[in-house]
Every structure is written in structure tokens, then in C-alpha cells.
Design a protein around this motif. Structure first.
Motif, PDB file in Angstrom:
ATOM      1  N   CYS A  97      33.287   5.325   7.634  1.00 38.42           N
ATOM      2  CA  CYS A  97      32.821   4.701   6.392  1.00 38.42           C
ATOM      3  C   CYS A  97      33.306   5.467   5.153  1.00 38.42           C
ATOM      4  O   CYS A  97      33.708   4.857   4.171  1.00 38.42           O
ATOM      5  CB  CYS A  97      31.301   4.631   6.366  1.00 38.42           C
ATOM      6  N   PRO A 109      31.058   5.896  -0.645  1.00 43.64           N
ATOM      7  CA  PRO A 109      31.599   6.807  -1.673  1.00 43.64           C
ATOM      8  C   PRO A 109      32.368   8.009  -1.113  1.00 43.64           C
ATOM      9  O   PRO A 109      32.181   8.395   0.041  1.00 43.64           O
ATOM     10  CB  PRO A 109      30.339   7.288  -2.414  1.00 43.64           C
ATOM     11  N   LEU A 111      32.662  11.511  -0.533  1.00 41.97           N
ATOM     12  CA  LEU A 111      31.657  12.578  -0.501  1.00 41.97           C
ATOM     13  C   LEU A 111      32.183  13.864  -1.135  1.00 41.97           C
ATOM     14  O   LEU A 111      31.406  14.690  -1.617  1.00 41.97           O
ATOM     15  CB  LEU A 111      31.185  12.817   0.929  1.00 41.97           C
ATOM     16  N   MET A 142      23.841   3.196   4.259  1.00 38.77           N
ATOM     17  CA  MET A 142      24.086   4.513   4.831  1.00 38.77           C
ATOM     18  C   MET A 142      23.054   4.687   5.928  1.00 38.77           C
ATOM     19  O   MET A 142      21.852   4.689   5.680  1.00 38.77           O
ATOM     20  CB  MET A 142      23.907   5.571   3.728  1.00 38.77           C
TER      21      MET A 142
HETATM   22  C1  HEC Z   1      28.174   2.879   8.649  1.00 38.42           C
HETATM   23  C2  HEC Z   1      28.815   3.500   7.528  1.00 38.42           C
HETATM   24  C3  HEC Z   1      28.438   4.942   7.183  1.00 38.42           C
HETATM   25  C4  HEC Z   1      28.486   6.045   8.008  1.00 38.42           C
HETATM   26  C5  HEC Z   1      28.903   6.118   9.462  1.00 38.42           C
HETATM   27  C6  HEC Z   1      28.107   7.165   7.183  1.00 38.42           C
HETATM   28  N1  HEC Z   1      27.809   6.750   5.912  1.00 38.42           N
HETATM   29 FE1  HEC Z   1      27.152   7.894   4.371  1.00 38.42          FE
HETATM   30  N2  HEC Z   1      27.003   6.252   3.183  1.00 38.42           N
HETATM   31  C7  HEC Z   1      27.382   4.971   3.538  1.00 38.42           C
HETATM   32  C8  HEC Z   1      27.213   4.093   2.387  1.00 38.42           C
HETATM   33  C9  HEC Z   1      27.540   2.615   2.347  1.00 38.42           C
HETATM   34  C10 HEC Z   1      26.704   4.887   1.340  1.00 38.42           C
HETATM   35  C11 HEC Z   1      26.326   4.430  -0.059  1.00 38.42           C
HETATM   36  C12 HEC Z   1      24.928   3.877  -0.035  1.00 38.42           C
HETATM   37  C13 HEC Z   1      24.523   3.426  -1.401  1.00 38.42           C
HETATM   38  O1  HEC Z   1      25.332   2.781  -2.068  1.00 38.42           O
HETATM   39  O2  HEC Z   1      23.415   3.750  -1.800  1.00 38.42           O
HETATM   40  C14 HEC Z   1      26.584   6.236   1.874  1.00 38.42           C
HETATM   41  C15 HEC Z   1      26.116   7.313   1.142  1.00 38.42           C
HETATM   42  C16 HEC Z   1      26.112   8.623   1.582  1.00 38.42           C
HETATM   43  C17 HEC Z   1      25.704   9.753   0.783  1.00 38.42           C
HETATM   44  C18 HEC Z   1      25.251   9.695  -0.673  1.00 38.42           C
HETATM   45  C19 HEC Z   1      26.489   9.774  -1.528  1.00 38.42           C
HETATM   46  C20 HEC Z   1      26.230   9.600  -2.995  1.00 38.42           C
HETATM   47  O3  HEC Z   1      27.137   9.927  -3.785  1.00 38.42           O
HETATM   48  O4  HEC Z   1      25.147   9.109  -3.360  1.00 38.42           O
HETATM   49  C21 HEC Z   1      25.848  10.857   1.567  1.00 38.42           C
HETATM   50  C22 HEC Z   1      25.559  12.298   1.180  1.00 38.42           C
HETATM   51  C23 HEC Z   1      26.364  10.414   2.852  1.00 38.42           C
HETATM   52  N3  HEC Z   1      26.498   9.051   2.832  1.00 38.42           N
HETATM   53  C24 HEC Z   1      26.681  11.262   3.895  1.00 38.42           C
HETATM   54  C25 HEC Z   1      27.166  10.835   5.129  1.00 38.42           C
HETATM   55  C26 HEC Z   1      27.501  11.723   6.210  1.00 38.42           C
HETATM   56  C27 HEC Z   1      27.448  13.236   6.153  1.00 38.42           C
HETATM   57  C28 HEC Z   1      27.894  10.932   7.255  1.00 38.42           C
HETATM   58  C29 HEC Z   1      28.292  11.388   8.657  1.00 38.42           C
HETATM   59  C30 HEC Z   1      27.335  12.184   9.362  1.00 38.42           C
HETATM   60  C31 HEC Z   1      27.796   9.565   6.823  1.00 38.42           C
HETATM   61  N4  HEC Z   1      27.371   9.544   5.530  1.00 38.42           N
HETATM   62  C32 HEC Z   1      28.093   8.475   7.621  1.00 38.42           C
HETATM   63  C33 HEC Z   1      27.849   4.570   4.776  1.00 38.42           C
HETATM   64  C34 HEC Z   1      28.008   5.383   5.879  1.00 38.42           C
END
Ligand code: HEC
Length: 194
Positions: A97, A109, A111, A142
């Protein structure tokens, strides 16, 4: 042809000549996680640098004065164990993602940018609890990883990797080498995964 464009032509030619003769250590742009070799490196440069940065080594990783985990990367991209492990785990679990190299995708986004302002505890909170946002009728989800030991037990590693990307101390691609895992880190992971 003006003076200016001639200069560019010369620059392009010498650049091309350079590329054919000099082999530059390449950091693969799209390193696949399966491709990662278990390379070891002498630990000294990393721990020396950590000392210069004022980090202490505690519970298996380098930490700043607040106790937050920190990445250490030398000029030739030798890294601490956590950052190296985080690179692998990020590309297993998050990159689908958030894009390779923490650079983001159309769906989630970058990261590497998020961690320029987001602190450690906010990061841990979001990964544990998840987050969703309705943007103009499209749900951006997320997932919550709080119950997933494969993520939670290594979340500090993932954090340090992304932090290294956000600090600009690690280019895209895999690190060139790493410290060995410490007894403390091994113990902490074993206890956590049960
Ligand atoms: C299925 C897709 C997906 C996976 C897999 C995923 N994320 Fe995300 N993540 C997202 C999405 C979509 C957002 C934005 C959500 C929103 O707009 O509020 C997000 C937001 C975040 C944010 C907040 C970022 C911000 O700037 O606000 C963090 C920190 C984060 N993810 C960490 C992780 C980490 C670490 C992993 C792996 C362990 C992970 N994510 C796996 C889809 C995913």
C-alpha cells in the motif's frame, strides 16, 4: 549550436563514458525482499557512529534520549540490525500500500514524509489501531495490526527503517550491510513472538 548546448553535449558524453568504465555501488531501486542476502559487516562503524550521535544501546537497539528507537546508517549505508530488519519487514507488510522505499502510492501516503513530523508514539498508535478516512466517497483504510505479532514484535524495526528514509540517511533500496543481531534483540523478539 551555442556555447551552452556544446557544454551540455560534452557533459553528457563524459557522463556516458563514466558509466561504462566506473562501477558505482548500486543500490537497487526495486530490491525485492526475497532477493536480500544475509550480508554481514564489521559492527564497528555503525556503533561508533551511534556513539557520535549520542544514542545509547538499550533493549537491543539504538535509542535517543527519550528512549525512542533510532536508525544508524554510515556513509556507505551499513546499518544497525533494526533498520535492516525493518527494511525487510516493511517490504513484506507495508509496501503493497505505501509503496516501495516508503515513497507512497496513489492509495496510501509516503511514510518517509509522514515521519518528518509524526512522532514515535503516534506512529505506533496508528499501526496498532488502524485508521480510515472517507475522501469524497472513497474509503482509505489503514488496517489495524495490533493483533498481528509478525508486525507488532518488529514494529520498532519498521519504524527505524522508515525513519532512516525520512531523515535522508538511507537512499532507496536495500542497505549495503548490517550489524549482527544482538543477544538482547534476539531475546526480545523470541519473547514477543512466543
Ligand atoms: C491495505 C493497505 C495498507 C497496508 C498494508 C498498510 N497501510 Fe498504512 N495506511 C494505509 C492507508 C490507506 C493510510 C491512510 C489512511 C487515511 O487516509 O487516514 C495509511 C496510513 C498509515 C499511517 C499514517 C500516515 C499519515 O501520514 O497519517 C501510518 C503511520 C501507516 N499507515 C503505517 C503503516 C505500516 C507501518 C504498515 C506496515 C506494517 C502499513 N501502514 C500497512 C494503507 C495501508
Amino acid at each position: 549550436m551555442g556555447k551552452f548546448s556544446k557544454k551540455i553535449a560534452v557533459a553528457v558524453m563524459s557522463c556516458a563514458a563514466l558509466m561504462t568504465t566506473v562501477s558505482i555501488p548500486v543500490i537497487a531501486e526495486d530490491a525485492a525482499p526475497t532477493d536480500i542476502k544475509d550480508r554481514t559487516s564489521p559492527p564497528d562503524p555503525v556503533s561508533e557512529l551511534a556513539k557520535q550521535d549520542g544514542y545509547k544501546f538499550e533493549d537491543g537497539r539504538y535509542r535517543n534520549k527519550d528512549g525512542d528507537p533510532q536508525p544508524v546508517a554510515t556513509k556507505d549505508y551499513m546499518v544497525d540490525w533494526g533498520t535492516w530488519n525493518g527494511f525487510r519487514r516493511y517490504h513484506d507488510a507495508c509496501h503493497v500500500c505505501h509503496g516501495p522505499n516508503a515513497l507512497g502510492s496513489t492509495f496510501a501516503p509516503a511514510l518517509a514524509d509522514s515521519l518528518k513530523t509524526m512522532d514515535y508514539s503516534t506512529f505506533v498508535g496508528i499501526v496498532s489501531a488502524g485508521k480510515k478516512e472517507d475522501r469524497g466517497g472513497t474509503m482509505f483504510v489503514m488496517p489495524s495490526f495490533g493483533e498481528d505479532k509478525n508486525i507488532m514484535c518488529y514494529l520498532d524495526d519498521i519504524y527505524t527503517y522508515i525513519k532512516a528514509r525520512s531523515l535522508g540517511i538511507m537512499p532507496p533500496g536495500r542497505p549495503n550491510g548490517r550489524e549482527d543481531i544482538s543477544d538482547e534483540a534476539k531475546k526480545a523478539a523470541d519473547e514477543c513472538t512466543g
